[in-house]
Design an enzyme around this catalytic site. Structure first.
Site, mmCIF file in Angstrom:
data_model
loop_
_atom_site.group_PDB
_atom_site.id
_atom_site.type_symbol
_atom_site.label_atom_id
_atom_site.label_comp_id
_atom_site.label_asym_id
_atom_site.label_seq_id
_atom_site.Cartn_x
_atom_site.Cartn_y
_atom_site.Cartn_z
ATOM 1 N N LYS A 27 0.854 -1.195 0.000
ATOM 2 C CA LYS A 27 0.000 0.000 0.000
ATOM 3 C C LYS A 27 0.889 1.244 0.000
ATOM 4 O O LYS A 27 1.955 1.225 0.609
ATOM 5 C CB LYS A 27 -0.835 0.048 1.288
ATOM 6 C CG LYS A 27 -1.996 -0.907 1.350
ATOM 7 C CD LYS A 27 -2.727 -0.750 2.681
ATOM 8 C CE LYS A 27 -3.826 -1.769 2.856
ATOM 9 N NZ LYS A 27 -4.936 -1.626 1.920
ATOM 10 N N ARG A 43 -10.158 -11.642 2.192
ATOM 11 C CA ARG A 43 -11.040 -12.676 1.661
ATOM 12 C C ARG A 43 -10.381 -14.056 1.722
ATOM 13 O O ARG A 43 -11.063 -15.066 1.823
ATOM 14 C CB ARG A 43 -11.463 -12.323 0.231
ATOM 15 C CG ARG A 43 -10.335 -12.241 -0.760
ATOM 16 C CD ARG A 43 -10.689 -11.455 -2.005
ATOM 17 N NE ARG A 43 -10.771 -10.025 -1.753
ATOM 18 C CZ ARG A 43 -11.149 -9.114 -2.657
ATOM 19 N NH1 ARG A 43 -11.470 -9.496 -3.879
ATOM 20 N NH2 ARG A 43 -11.192 -7.843 -2.349
HETATM 21 N N1 BES Z 1 -7.895 -3.794 4.638
HETATM 22 C C1 BES Z 1 -8.140 -3.376 3.323
HETATM 23 C C2 BES Z 1 -9.468 -2.646 3.146
HETATM 24 C C3 BES Z 1 -9.627 -1.325 3.846
HETATM 25 C C4 BES Z 1 -9.357 -0.154 3.176
HETATM 26 C C5 BES Z 1 -10.092 -1.269 5.129
HETATM 27 C C6 BES Z 1 -9.527 1.046 3.817
HETATM 28 C C7 BES Z 1 -10.265 -0.055 5.771
HETATM 29 C C8 BES Z 1 -9.989 1.099 5.117
HETATM 30 C C9 BES Z 1 -8.162 -4.577 2.380
HETATM 31 O O1 BES Z 1 -7.388 -5.663 2.737
HETATM 32 C C10 BES Z 1 -7.664 -4.120 1.054
HETATM 33 O O2 BES Z 1 -6.549 -3.732 0.971
HETATM 34 N N2 BES Z 1 -8.535 -4.166 0.072
HETATM 35 C C11 BES Z 1 -8.221 -3.757 -1.240
HETATM 36 C C12 BES Z 1 -8.745 -4.822 -2.159
HETATM 37 C C13 BES Z 1 -8.331 -4.649 -3.582
HETATM 38 C C14 BES Z 1 -6.845 -4.852 -3.738
HETATM 39 C C15 BES Z 1 -9.089 -5.632 -4.421
HETATM 40 C C16 BES Z 1 -8.914 -2.436 -1.510
HETATM 41 O O3 BES Z 1 -10.045 -2.266 -1.100
HETATM 42 O O4 BES Z 1 -8.276 -1.566 -2.097
HETATM 43 ZN ZN ZN Z 2 -5.361 -5.502 2.044
#
Ligand code: BES
Ligand code: ZN
Ligand code: ZN
Length: 490
Positions: A254, A329
């Protein structure tokens, strides 16, 4: 804290009154009442008034009876937070409650709920903490003792969940998280079985293993069980929670600013399960509940899973991992598969799963989807409405499932740019064979700035919703009406 007191101390008094009739205030003379009237006209919400070494916080209560009850109660909780902030400003450690006028007890209870839920600070890491806490003395004639006890239990359970979520990963590794859950289980009266890394590997929980590969700390898989001797449900209710103690994204790293800095909260779904089970067990609700919490850390590392790797999940499904940041997931899928052994009446999962859900609905609600029937969804919405922990339903149409098909494996963990919350839900659905609802709580679980009685940072979204849902299930007359005998029909 709310303290039941039949003879409360009177140094500081919260006076809830009907502003239509100021004569109802017995402590003030005409001049003072005029001054109060003036401030009411100015639209001040709470009027602090000192007199003879006493401080009065005058709260003119107006209830718009044309509004929806859920909205009335949410507004009252928010007003409770305003009262709390005023007491904090005046550094009053305790106040007693006086109600002048004819208000329903349930309204007073919601104000107290808002005050009580506001009473939280995370001070563990402050070497010189300037702590503040408020005790409200309540005469049981104003609000029933059982209601006061429940409000205190809610605040306590919310605090437990918030503490877990606010802990950074420097303390709360998966192993430490399991220890904390065990302590909480002992205090509340539910059992906790912890599977360690070796056992997880022996079970071949491929999703859990894959996500934790980059971490130098081991993963855990936690099984919580609350089974009172008498319980209303024949088959258990299973609560599954995402327990990513930190989500860096893994090799699909990230961007740090604004995106990674909140990710200690990526276990908020599982912390809500822990807090809710604490409340339910403490309240001795007659309901059989299993909690399943896969706990991992998602980090880049020498062993970390690479985008395009194919993994075999706990249920045998193969998954092409295209984005290691879509890790939630993968661990939830293994837990959902594990849940099948209980032949559950219902499975609810809570997860900070997608930024997509957060963008869709913000902090105001969770995004809900699932295969359970309409009656269950209605009951969940009812519990959500009455606690202010609302949800919005998204569809799980077949078409979205096609987006998750992989050419090299059975599924891929990444869908197209659009409909990210739904495709994540569609991925999870693959691993269920029972009535199931998924709550994507990425929006409401953790808020970086103050948000009324929910406070700052962890909000413990889900704790009060789950407690209310289970409490209502226990109250409901679940017995099916007797089926008409075929003989009669002939
Ligand atoms: N933990 C994150 C989702 C999240 C984002 C929670 C902001 C709280 C605040 C999750 O694991 C994630 O990174 N999701 C990605 C999925 C994508 C790569 C398909 C996302 O939502 O960007
Ligand atoms: Zn994630
Ligand atoms: Zn995550």
């Amino acid at each position: 804290m709310l303290q039941i007191s039949t003879k409360p101390p009177k140094r500081a008094v919260l006076v809830i009154f009907n502003k239509i009739n100021l004569n109802i205030l017995p402590f003030f003379d005409i001049e003072e009442k005029n001054a109060i009237q003036q401030r009411l006209n100015d639209g001040i919400q709470i009027i602090p008034y000192s007199k003879q070494q006493k401080t009065y916080f005058l709260f003119p209560l107006e209830i718009d009876l044309t509004a929806k009850p859920d909205n009335i109660h949410e507004k009252l909780r928010v007003q409770g937070n305003t009262i709390y902030k005023m007491c904090k400003e005046y550094k009053e450690p305790e106040i007693s409650l006086e109600v002048l006028g004819d208000f329903g007890k349930e309204y007073i209870a919601s104000i107290l709920s808002g005050i009580n839920l506001s009473d939280y600070e995370f001070l563990k890491y402050r070497t010189k903490p300037k702590g503040y806490s408020l005790t409200v003395h309540v005469d049981p004639l104003l609000v029933d003792e059982a209601v006061i006890n429940e409000l205190n239990l809610m605040a306590e359970s919310v605090r437990i969940t918030k503490d877990l979520v606010n802990e950074p990963v420097s303390f709360l590794t998966a192993t430490q998280y399991s220890k904390e859950i065990q302590k909480i289980g002992e205090a509340a009266g539910f059992s906790v079985t912890v599977m360690d890394q070796k056992e997880i590997e022996a079970e071949q929980m491929g999703g859990v293993i894959a996500v934790n590969l980059g971490s130098s700390a081991p993963a855990t898989f936690n099984i919580l069980e609350y089974k009172p001797k008498k319980h209303k449900n024949e088959q258990p209710l299973v609560l599954v929670g995402k327990g990513v103690v930190f989500d860096t994204g893994g090799l699909s790293l990230k961007p740090t600013r604004n995106s990674m800095d909140m990710m200690k909260s990526d276990m908020a779904g599982s912390a809500a399960v822990v807090g809710a089970m604490y409340a339910i067990a403490k309240a001795n609700l007659p309901y059989h509940i299993i909690g399943l919490i896969p706990a991992v850390e998602n980090r880049p590392g020498y062993e970390a899973i690479c985008p395009s790797d194919v993994i075999t999940m706990y249920d045998g499904t193969t998954v092409e991992v295209l984005d290691t940041d879509a890790e939630g997931r993968l661990i939830l899928a293994d837990a959902l598969h594990y849940a099948k052994r209980y032949k559950p009446e219902l499975v609810l999962d809570f997860a900070t799963l997608t930024g997509s859900a957060m963008r869709a609905i913000g902090k105001e609600a969770s995004v809900m989807m699932g295969t359970a029937d309409k009656a269950i969804k209605k009951k969940l919405r009812k519990a959500g409405g009455s606690t202010g922990e609302r949800m919005v339903e998204f569809p799980l149409w077949d078409e979205y499932g096609d987006y998750m098909k992989s050419e090299i494996a059975d599924l891929k963990n990444l869908g197209p740019m659009d409909a990210g919350a739904i495709t994540a839900g569609k991925f999870l659905e693959h691993f269920t064979d029972y009535p199931w609802i998924h709550f994507d709580i990425a929006g409401p679980a953790y808020i970086p700035s103050n948000y009324n009685y929910r406070g700052k940072w962890a909000t413990a979204y889900g704790v009060r919703l789950l407690f209310k849902f289970v409490q209502n299930q226990c109250k409901d007359d679940n017995t099916q009406p007797e089926k008409k005998s075929r003989n009669n029909a002939r």
